[in-house]
Structures are given as C-alpha cells and as structure tokens.
Design an enzyme around this catalytic site. Structure first.
Site, mmCIF file in Angstrom:
data_model
loop_
_atom_site.group_PDB
_atom_site.id
_atom_site.type_symbol
_atom_site.label_atom_id
_atom_site.label_comp_id
_atom_site.label_asym_id
_atom_site.label_seq_id
_atom_site.Cartn_x
_atom_site.Cartn_y
_atom_site.Cartn_z
ATOM 1 N N LYS A 121 -27.850 -16.559 -1.504
ATOM 2 C CA LYS A 121 -27.586 -16.185 -2.897
ATOM 3 C C LYS A 121 -28.113 -17.227 -3.867
ATOM 4 C CE LYS A 121 -24.008 -12.741 -2.387
ATOM 5 N NZ LYS A 121 -22.749 -12.146 -2.811
ATOM 6 N N LYS A 203 -29.526 -7.427 5.392
ATOM 7 C CA LYS A 203 -28.361 -6.536 5.369
ATOM 8 C C LYS A 203 -28.377 -5.666 4.119
ATOM 9 C CE LYS A 203 -24.528 -8.719 2.938
ATOM 10 N NZ LYS A 203 -23.933 -7.569 2.273
ATOM 11 N N LYS A 206 -24.762 -4.285 -1.959
ATOM 12 C CA LYS A 206 -24.595 -3.508 -3.191
ATOM 13 C C LYS A 206 -25.207 -4.194 -4.395
ATOM 14 C CE LYS A 206 -19.702 -4.365 -3.098
ATOM 15 N NZ LYS A 206 -19.530 -5.808 -3.264
HETATM 16 P P1 ATP Z 1 -22.617 -8.557 -2.707
HETATM 17 O O1 ATP Z 1 -24.078 -8.332 -2.535
HETATM 18 O O2 ATP Z 1 -22.164 -8.514 -4.126
HETATM 19 O O3 ATP Z 1 -22.101 -9.756 -1.951
HETATM 20 P P2 ATP Z 1 -21.778 -6.889 -0.515
HETATM 21 O O4 ATP Z 1 -22.421 -5.566 -0.292
HETATM 22 O O5 ATP Z 1 -22.151 -8.021 0.384
HETATM 23 O O6 ATP Z 1 -21.974 -7.264 -2.053
HETATM 24 P P3 ATP Z 1 -18.977 -7.702 -0.402
HETATM 25 O O7 ATP Z 1 -18.003 -7.303 -1.467
HETATM 26 O O8 ATP Z 1 -19.495 -9.094 -0.411
HETATM 27 O O9 ATP Z 1 -20.200 -6.647 -0.441
HETATM 28 O O10 ATP Z 1 -18.334 -7.398 1.015
HETATM 29 C C1 ATP Z 1 -17.316 -6.440 1.241
HETATM 30 C C2 ATP Z 1 -17.172 -6.169 2.724
HETATM 31 O O11 ATP Z 1 -18.284 -5.397 3.184
HETATM 32 C C3 ATP Z 1 -17.156 -7.435 3.581
HETATM 33 O O12 ATP Z 1 -16.186 -7.276 4.588
HETATM 34 C C4 ATP Z 1 -18.539 -7.488 4.177
HETATM 35 O O13 ATP Z 1 -18.545 -8.149 5.431
HETATM 36 C C5 ATP Z 1 -18.851 -5.993 4.339
HETATM 37 N N1 ATP Z 1 -20.297 -5.742 4.302
HETATM 38 C C6 ATP Z 1 -21.129 -6.076 3.281
HETATM 39 N N2 ATP Z 1 -22.385 -5.666 3.550
HETATM 40 C C7 ATP Z 1 -22.349 -5.080 4.787
HETATM 41 C C8 ATP Z 1 -23.344 -4.471 5.625
HETATM 42 N N3 ATP Z 1 -24.602 -4.378 5.228
HETATM 43 N N4 ATP Z 1 -22.961 -3.946 6.817
HETATM 44 C C9 ATP Z 1 -21.671 -4.032 7.214
HETATM 45 N N5 ATP Z 1 -20.678 -4.608 6.471
HETATM 46 C C10 ATP Z 1 -21.004 -5.124 5.273
HETATM 47 MG MG MG Z 2 -21.305 -9.976 0.013
#
Ligand code: ATP
Ligand code: MG
Length: 341
Positions: A121, A203, A206
């Site tokens: 990040k 990965k 969002k």
């Molecule tokens: P950001 O990019 O803002 O960090 P994010 O998509 O990583 O968003 P988080 O809110 O950080 O989402 O994570 C929420 C949950 O979703 C966590 O438990 C994380 O491990 C899970 N998660 C995030 N991305 C993935 C993915 N690509 N596959 C499986 N689990 C995921």
């Molecule tokens: Mg995240």
C-alpha cells in the site's frame, strides 16, 4: 467446525468501508462470517478507523460515512443478524484506539516493518504514506485482542497481520501474565485468496483503481457477466487447474465457491468446451450467489433509522464488552483505573 460444548467461543472480524465489498471479500471472509454466526458468539464490525490510513476520503468525508452505512446494511443483508450478534462501527467504540496505543508500545518497529500489506500500500500511495498505515496491524491486533476472540475469519492476505497479533499477545502475556486471549485464524480453503480478474497474480481488492479487476457485491448481473467474460485467462482453451494457469485457476475457485463443485467436477463439466462456455457458467453462478443478497440489501438501505438504531446498540454492546479487557490491561501496565466523572 463444531462449536465447543463447555463454553461458546468468540469469533471476531472487521471489514473496511473503503468501497463496496468484492466477490473476493465475500468468498474469502464474509461468507464465513455468516456461516459461523449461529454457532459462536460473533462480533463483527465496520473498520472505519482503518479506512483513514489511506488518503481516499480526505476530499470527501461524507463518502466514508455513506460507505459505512452501506456496508453495515450489506452485512445484515448477507446473513448477519444484528439481534443475535454484535455488529458495530469501529469509530463508535473508543476502546479499540485506546488499546491500540498501549499495544503500540509492545510492538517492535522491526516486526511492524516486515508487514507486506504496508509495503504494497505504501508503494501505491507514494508520498502520501501515513504513520497510521504503518500502524494498521497494531490497531487490528487491538480489534481482536480486546474481545478475547478465539477465532478470526479472514482471507489469506490477513494471515501475516494475525500472526503479528499473536506475537503481541504472547509478548504482553510474557510480561504481565495471562491477560490476553491467543486468537486463531479461520481461513477457508477455496476462497482464501480470490485474485484480480485483470491480473490474476494480484489479490482482488475493493480499492483497485480498475473496476474491471473485481466484481463488486452490488454489481448488476449484466456488469458481472461482462467483467467475468473479460477476465484474463490464457491461450490454451482448456479448463483445468494447473500451475501457471492463474486466470483459469481463479475462475475455477470462484465457480467452485459459488456452486460447491470440486475441481474434478468442473474439469469434467467443461471438457471439450472453450473458455466462452466456462465464463458464461461462472458469471451465472456469481449472479445467482449475489442476487438474494442484493435484493435484501435494497430493502434494508431505505430504512436508515433502523440501521442507525442497530449501530447504536452494537456500539454500546461492543464498548461494554471490550471495556473489560481494556481495564485489565490498564491495571497491568500501571495506569490508574478510568476516572468516573
Ligand atoms: P482494501 O483494498 O481497502 O484493503 P480489501 O478488499 O483488501 O480492501 P479489507 O476490508 O481489507 O478488504 O478486508 C476484508 C476481509 O476480506 C479480510 O478478512 C480480508 O482477508 C478479506 N479479503 C480481502 N481481499 C480478499 C481476496 N481477494 N480474497 C479473499 N479474501 C479477501
Ligand atoms: Mg485489505
């Protein structure tokens, strides 16, 4: 996993309101949240304190507030009952930040520096990297340890942070005795890491700048179909799970999570067929999975008073529960008890 009979275990997990959750968030974490919510004492939250670690909302704070309400509604829509579980917004529960400060002082700079999410990040935000982003995993440790959580349902990307929380727990207890409960991760197999549709080595996230890289949980069916159809694959036209076929492996994982089919069943289903048929089936399976959640969400989001009432009750319950650990920790480190005024 079976619940223990002697005493119910506590499950905790949070998700950031950085955007609408993706299919990755759902299959990797949120589906699990709902699945275990009848068998454990579950505490789930919207991690808005974490969301100001990056500059996204500086120009538009109202967007953060809107995302928080939307995400809160979506969590109820996907099956978390706020009457049976604690469902709260992190910034409304002051104890998280209080414990995080204390735990900062029991976290080594070197171990925090090894966190790969910070490296990823901080590379993305360049000159705009805050100390908060560096400190993110310590706040996450506080989120977990303050409730004495036994299990933490997370995607594989959060494994390293959970490991840090365990190290902090161990260190603190090594100095003061058994004050904090050691948490265990709860990571599903198939959906643990859903990858980007455009770069299957990364990965799905969002906060990705390219919306074609992810399926949002609230995307319309035609948008979902389009995104899945334009997912990056390879030139082999063979649906099978093999090293190097990252795009196809990812679509197979998505299809398997949405239908319950094994890799062998999927390979048999699409033997002799091309990627076109396969992608149509994956798109349809994703739409069928998300459709009932979207419908319930659309009903809930119109009732702001109900949602804000649930938030207030969730915050009160979470504050009351977390105060117990915070008081113990404060006493151990040598602070006076909280002043009552
Ligand atoms: P950001 O990019 O803002 O960090 P994010 O998509 O990583 O968003 P988080 O809110 O950080 O989402 O994570 C929420 C949950 O979703 C966590 O438990 C994380 O491990 C899970 N998660 C995030 N991305 C993935 C993915 N690509 N596959 C499986 N689990 C995921
Ligand atoms: Mg995240």
């Amino acid at each position: 996993m079976q619940p223990e009979t002697e005493s119910r275990k506590t499950v905790l997990s949070l998700i950031q309101p950085t955007g609408t959750p993706t299919l990755g968030n759902y299959l990797g974490a949120l589906k699990n949240w709902a699945a275990v919510s009848n068998d454990y004492d579950c505490i789930y939250g919207v991690a808005d304190l974490h969301s100001i670690t990056v500059p996204t909302f500086r120009e538009n704070p109202a967007q953060l507030r809107k995302n928080t309400l939307d995400l809160y509604a979506l969590l109820i829509a996907l099956g978390i009952d706020p009457e049976k579980n604690i469902l709260f917004v992190q910034s409304q529960v002051p104890t998280h930040a209080q414990l995080a400060w204390i735990l900062n002082c029991y976290t080594q700079y070197g171990e925090a520096s090894r966190m790969t999410q910070f490296k990823d990040k901080s590379a993305r935000y360049g000159a705009n990297v805050s100390v908060g982003l560096f400190d993110y995993p310590v706040l996450m440790a506080a989120d977990i340890l303050i409730y004495g959580a036994d299990y933490v349902p997370i995607g594989a990307d959060q494994k390293q942070h959970l490991e840090l929380a365990r190290n902090i727990c161990d260190r603190f207890n090594g100095i003061y005795g058994p004050v904090l409960k050691m948490p265990e991760p709860l990571i599903g197999k198939a959906g643990a890491k859903i990858c980007s549709l455009q770069d299957p080595l990364k990965k799905m996230s969002k906060s990705d700048d390219n919306p074609k890289a992810y399926v949002s949980m609230l995307d319309e069916p035609n948008v979902i179909m389009k995104k899945i159809k334009s997912a990056v694959t390879d030139s082999e036209a063979e649906v099978c799970c093999r090293e190097g076929k990252d795009g196809v492996n990812n679509l197979m994982a998505i299809y398997s999570c949405c239908t319950g089919k094994t890799n062998e069943e999927i390979e048999a289903e699409f033997r002799g067929k091309g990627y076109g048929d396969f992608k149509t089936a994956v798109g349809e399976a994703v739409c069928a999975t998300l459709e009932p959640i979207q419908q319930r969400y659309r009903e809930l989001i119109t009732d702001k008073a109900y949602l804000e009432g649930c938030m207030a009750r969730g915050a009160e319950a979470a504050t009351r529960l977390s105060q117990r650990t915070l008081s113990k920790v404060m006493k151990k480190v040598g602070f006076y008890p909280p002043a009552r005024g």
